[in-house]
Design an enzyme around this catalytic site. Structure first.
Site, PDB file in Angstrom:
ATOM      1  N   SER A  16     -17.392  30.227  -8.922  1.00 46.84           N
ATOM      2  CA  SER A  16     -16.656  29.826 -10.122  1.00 46.84           C
ATOM      3  C   SER A  16     -15.867  30.974 -10.741  1.00 46.84           C
ATOM      4  O   SER A  16     -16.383  32.082 -10.917  1.00 46.84           O
ATOM      5  CB  SER A  16     -17.616  29.264 -11.168  1.00 46.84           C
ATOM      6  OG  SER A  16     -16.891  28.970 -12.348  1.00 46.84           O
ATOM      7  N   SER A  18     -14.581  30.430 -13.756  1.00 47.72           N
ATOM      8  CA  SER A  18     -14.566  30.087 -15.187  1.00 47.72           C
ATOM      9  C   SER A  18     -14.911  31.281 -16.084  1.00 47.72           C
ATOM     10  O   SER A  18     -14.273  31.455 -17.139  1.00 47.72           O
ATOM     11  CB  SER A  18     -15.505  28.921 -15.465  1.00 47.72           C
ATOM     12  OG  SER A  18     -14.995  27.757 -14.864  1.00 47.72           O
ATOM     13  N   LYS A  67     -22.333  16.321 -13.431  1.00 45.55           N
ATOM     14  CA  LYS A  67     -21.490  15.768 -14.502  1.00 45.55           C
ATOM     15  C   LYS A  67     -21.998  14.433 -15.040  1.00 45.55           C
ATOM     16  O   LYS A  67     -21.840  14.149 -16.228  1.00 45.55           O
ATOM     17  CB  LYS A  67     -20.049  15.653 -14.020  1.00 45.55           C
ATOM     18  CG  LYS A  67     -19.433  17.029 -13.838  1.00 45.55           C
ATOM     19  CD  LYS A  67     -18.009  17.006 -13.379  1.00 45.55           C
ATOM     20  CE  LYS A  67     -17.548  18.454 -13.203  1.00 45.55           C
ATOM     21  NZ  LYS A  67     -16.159  18.580 -12.829  1.00 45.55           N
ATOM     22  N   GLY A 128     -12.657   9.928  -3.553  1.00 41.81           N
ATOM     23  CA  GLY A 128     -13.920  10.315  -4.168  1.00 41.81           C
ATOM     24  C   GLY A 128     -14.238   9.423  -5.357  1.00 41.81           C
ATOM     25  O   GLY A 128     -13.343   8.771  -5.932  1.00 41.81           O
ATOM     26  N   ALA A 129     -15.512   9.368  -5.698  1.00 40.06           N
ATOM     27  CA  ALA A 129     -15.953   8.589  -6.866  1.00 40.06           C
ATOM     28  C   ALA A 129     -17.110   9.310  -7.530  1.00 40.06           C
ATOM     29  O   ALA A 129     -17.954   8.685  -8.157  1.00 40.06           O
ATOM     30  CB  ALA A 129     -16.346   7.179  -6.447  1.00 40.06           C
ATOM     31  N   TYR A 222     -10.448  24.917  -4.892  1.00 44.00           N
ATOM     32  CA  TYR A 222      -9.466  25.986  -4.862  1.00 44.00           C
ATOM     33  C   TYR A 222     -10.010  27.151  -4.057  1.00 44.00           C
ATOM     34  O   TYR A 222     -11.177  27.149  -3.659  1.00 44.00           O
ATOM     35  CB  TYR A 222      -9.096  26.425  -6.293  1.00 44.00           C
ATOM     36  CG  TYR A 222     -10.288  26.778  -7.147  1.00 44.00           C
ATOM     37  CD1 TYR A 222     -10.914  25.809  -7.907  1.00 44.00           C
ATOM     38  CD2 TYR A 222     -10.817  28.072  -7.173  1.00 44.00           C
ATOM     39  CE1 TYR A 222     -12.032  26.105  -8.685  1.00 44.00           C
ATOM     40  CE2 TYR A 222     -11.913  28.380  -7.944  1.00 44.00           C
ATOM     41  CZ  TYR A 222     -12.523  27.390  -8.704  1.00 44.00           C
ATOM     42  OH  TYR A 222     -13.631  27.689  -9.455  1.00 44.00           O
TER      43      TYR A 222
HETATM   44  P1  NAP Z   1     -20.016  14.975  -6.902  1.00 47.64           P
HETATM   45  O1  NAP Z   1     -20.236  14.275  -8.197  1.00 47.64           O
HETATM   46  O2  NAP Z   1     -21.154  15.550  -6.155  1.00 47.64           O
HETATM   47  O3  NAP Z   1     -19.258  13.906  -5.951  1.00 47.64           O
HETATM   48  C1  NAP Z   1     -18.947  14.248  -4.627  1.00 47.64           C
HETATM   49  C2  NAP Z   1     -17.915  13.238  -4.068  1.00 47.64           C
HETATM   50  O4  NAP Z   1     -17.484  13.709  -2.792  1.00 47.64           O
HETATM   51  C3  NAP Z   1     -18.483  11.838  -3.833  1.00 47.64           C
HETATM   52  O5  NAP Z   1     -17.438  10.907  -4.032  1.00 47.64           O
HETATM   53  C4  NAP Z   1     -18.901  11.902  -2.342  1.00 47.64           C
HETATM   54  O6  NAP Z   1     -18.914  10.640  -1.694  1.00 47.64           O
HETATM   55  C5  NAP Z   1     -17.766  12.722  -1.786  1.00 47.64           C
HETATM   56  N1  NAP Z   1     -18.065  13.456  -0.552  1.00 47.64           N
HETATM   57  C6  NAP Z   1     -18.935  14.492  -0.390  1.00 47.64           C
HETATM   58  N2  NAP Z   1     -18.828  14.985   0.867  1.00 47.64           N
HETATM   59  C7  NAP Z   1     -17.895  14.243   1.506  1.00 47.64           C
HETATM   60  C8  NAP Z   1     -17.344  14.261   2.825  1.00 47.64           C
HETATM   61  N3  NAP Z   1     -17.745  15.172   3.733  1.00 47.64           N
HETATM   62  N4  NAP Z   1     -16.389  13.363   3.132  1.00 47.64           N
HETATM   63  C9  NAP Z   1     -15.957  12.455   2.224  1.00 47.64           C
HETATM   64  N5  NAP Z   1     -16.441  12.370   0.960  1.00 47.64           N
HETATM   65  C10 NAP Z   1     -17.390  13.272   0.609  1.00 47.64           C
HETATM   66  O7  NAP Z   1     -18.950  16.196  -7.059  1.00 47.64           O
HETATM   67  P2  NAP Z   1     -17.750  16.301  -8.108  1.00 47.64           P
HETATM   68  O8  NAP Z   1     -18.248  16.877  -9.385  1.00 47.64           O
HETATM   69  O9  NAP Z   1     -17.044  14.992  -8.127  1.00 47.64           O
HETATM   70  O10 NAP Z   1     -16.813  17.426  -7.452  1.00 47.64           O
HETATM   71  C11 NAP Z   1     -15.964  17.147  -6.333  1.00 47.64           C
HETATM   72  C12 NAP Z   1     -15.059  18.350  -6.025  1.00 47.64           C
HETATM   73  O11 NAP Z   1     -14.123  18.587  -7.066  1.00 47.64           O
HETATM   74  C13 NAP Z   1     -15.818  19.659  -5.851  1.00 47.64           C
HETATM   75  O12 NAP Z   1     -15.250  20.314  -4.725  1.00 47.64           O
HETATM   76  C14 NAP Z   1     -15.534  20.422  -7.124  1.00 47.64           C
HETATM   77  O13 NAP Z   1     -15.627  21.815  -6.940  1.00 47.64           O
HETATM   78  C15 NAP Z   1     -14.118  19.979  -7.405  1.00 47.64           C
HETATM   79  N6  NAP Z   1     -13.717  20.103  -8.827  1.00 47.64           N
HETATM   80  C16 NAP Z   1     -12.718  20.964  -9.186  1.00 47.64           C
HETATM   81  C17 NAP Z   1     -12.311  21.057 -10.523  1.00 47.64           C
HETATM   82  C18 NAP Z   1     -11.216  21.987 -10.929  1.00 47.64           C
HETATM   83  O14 NAP Z   1     -11.096  22.299 -12.113  1.00 47.64           O
HETATM   84  N7  NAP Z   1     -10.370  22.428 -10.033  1.00 47.64           N
HETATM   85  C19 NAP Z   1     -12.931  20.284 -11.498  1.00 47.64           C
HETATM   86  C20 NAP Z   1     -13.921  19.398 -11.097  1.00 47.64           C
HETATM   87  C21 NAP Z   1     -14.315  19.333  -9.758  1.00 47.64           C
HETATM   88  P3  NAP Z   1     -20.220   9.667  -1.768  1.00 47.64           P
HETATM   89  O15 NAP Z   1     -20.175   9.046  -3.134  1.00 47.64           O
HETATM   90  O16 NAP Z   1     -19.993   8.676  -0.694  1.00 47.64           O
HETATM   91  O17 NAP Z   1     -21.399  10.567  -1.567  1.00 47.64           O
END
Ligand code: NAP
Length: 280
Positions: A16, A18, A67, A128-129, A222
């Site tokens: 991170s 942040s 989250k 994603g969800a 990123y």
């Molecule tokens: P999360 O709540 O754990 O959700 C993970 C999501 O990814 C779910 O939809 C999951 O699908 C899917 N997934 C995991 N592995 C996968 C794969 N190999 N192929 C396809 N789908 C896959 O995580 P999150 O909080 O949503 O975060 C997701 C990403 O966004 C992370 O990489 C995080 O670092 C990034 N992010 C970045 C920022 C930013 O400010 N740039 C902000 C927020 C998040 P299932 O539901 O089917 O398990």
């Protein structure tokens, strides 16, 4: 005088940026605070928040995979958290926990203001969800695209997320679809990867045919983890953008909530780009 404490809680969290961003915001706005990062055991989110509050923490950011737990823990949720059921920003006030979600406004600001890409009237694919996708869907709808398709590995989660946003989509006159990743068809002006596939070094979750010519492909991840998705997007003729701008913009919104001062996000984003180029 004790210093105001903030942190980001997540797992993983080592990558991170942040703490760097908030330290720079504080310097540039003349605020005195300390912002750290804490790795939290996968079954340890609630005790970690309580411990930080007991140490005098004023608020925290919450990242993958906590989250949804953050929203459920809060005594008061903003309207955007009520819709997303996911929170990335907690504020501690008089022993109470207030939850907000700044991810979506951060993403939309980065796409529209920093990248200069207007979302209105476009066809969007949101992959994603999870917590991140849930946080960005409402603000993406507020940008009035023609349609948004939510596609997730597990289809019922995409369906539940879309159902919660159906009324907002109708009010915005945006068509809202959902499907499993394996049933995905069609091509889009903007493809947003809000899955954790890049974080885990996994394969690109969709075919190149999902990108229209000159589409924008955006990975919420990123740094080096996003490079595979970015390379793939460029190979398909799309423009590629990683989530660094979103990270800075969502942090700026959190900083504004906590401190009542808007920091200069675009300046800090260009400084962070320079720092990362220097480190590469
Ligand atoms: P999360 O709540 O754990 O959700 C993970 C999501 O990814 C779910 O939809 C999951 O699908 C899917 N997934 C995991 N592995 C996968 C794969 N190999 N192929 C396809 N789908 C896959 O995580 P999150 O909080 O949503 O975060 C997701 C990403 O966004 C992370 O990489 C995080 O670092 C990034 N992010 C970045 C920022 C930013 O400010 N740039 C902000 C927020 C998040 P299932 O539901 O089917 O398990």
């Amino acid at each position: 005088m004790s210093i105001d404490l903030y942190c980001v809680l997540g797992n993983p969290v080592e990558h991170s940026r942040s703490p760097w961003i908030h330290a720079r915001f504080a310097e540039l706005t003349g605020q005195t605070l300390h912002y750290g990062k804490r790795l939290v055991a996968l079954d340890g989110f609630v005790p970690a928040v309580r411990a930080f509050m007991a140490e005098g923490g004023r608020g925290c950011n919450v990242t993958v995979p906590f989250k949804f737990q953050a929203a459920a823990l809060a005594g008061h949720c903003s309207d955007r958290v009520a819709l997303a059921q996911a929170a990335n920003t907690l504020t501690f006030r008089d022993g109470a926990i207030l939850a907000d979600n700044t991810d979506g406004v951060g993403l939309v600001n980065d796409i529209q203001r920093n990248a200069g890409f207007d979302l209105s009237g476009r066809h969007l694919l949101l992959l994603g969800a999870g917590g991140a996708a849930a946080g960005v869907l409402g603000p993406l709808l507020l940008a009035r695209p023609a349609s948004i398709t939510v596609a997730n590995r597990s289809e019922p989660k995409a369906a539940a997320l879309a159902a919660r946003h159906a009324a907002l989509a109708a009010a915005q006159e945006t068509e809202l679809f959902c499907c499993g990743l394996s049933e995905l068809a069609g091509s889009f002006d903007v493809v947003i990867n809000a899955t954790a596939s890049s974080l885990g070094g996994g394969a690109i979750p969709v075919a190149g045919s999902t990108l229209k010519p000159a589409a924008l492909a955006y990975d919420l991840m990123y740094g080096s983890a996003a490079q595979g998705f970015m390379r793939w997007a460029v190979e398909q003729g799309a423009s590629a953008r990683d989530g660094l701008g979103m990270l800075v913009e969502q942090a700026a919104e959190a900083f504004l909530l906590w401190r009542g001062v808007r920091p200069p996000a675009q300046q800090v984003l260009s400084e962070l780009h320079a720092v990362l180029r220097g480190a590469a």
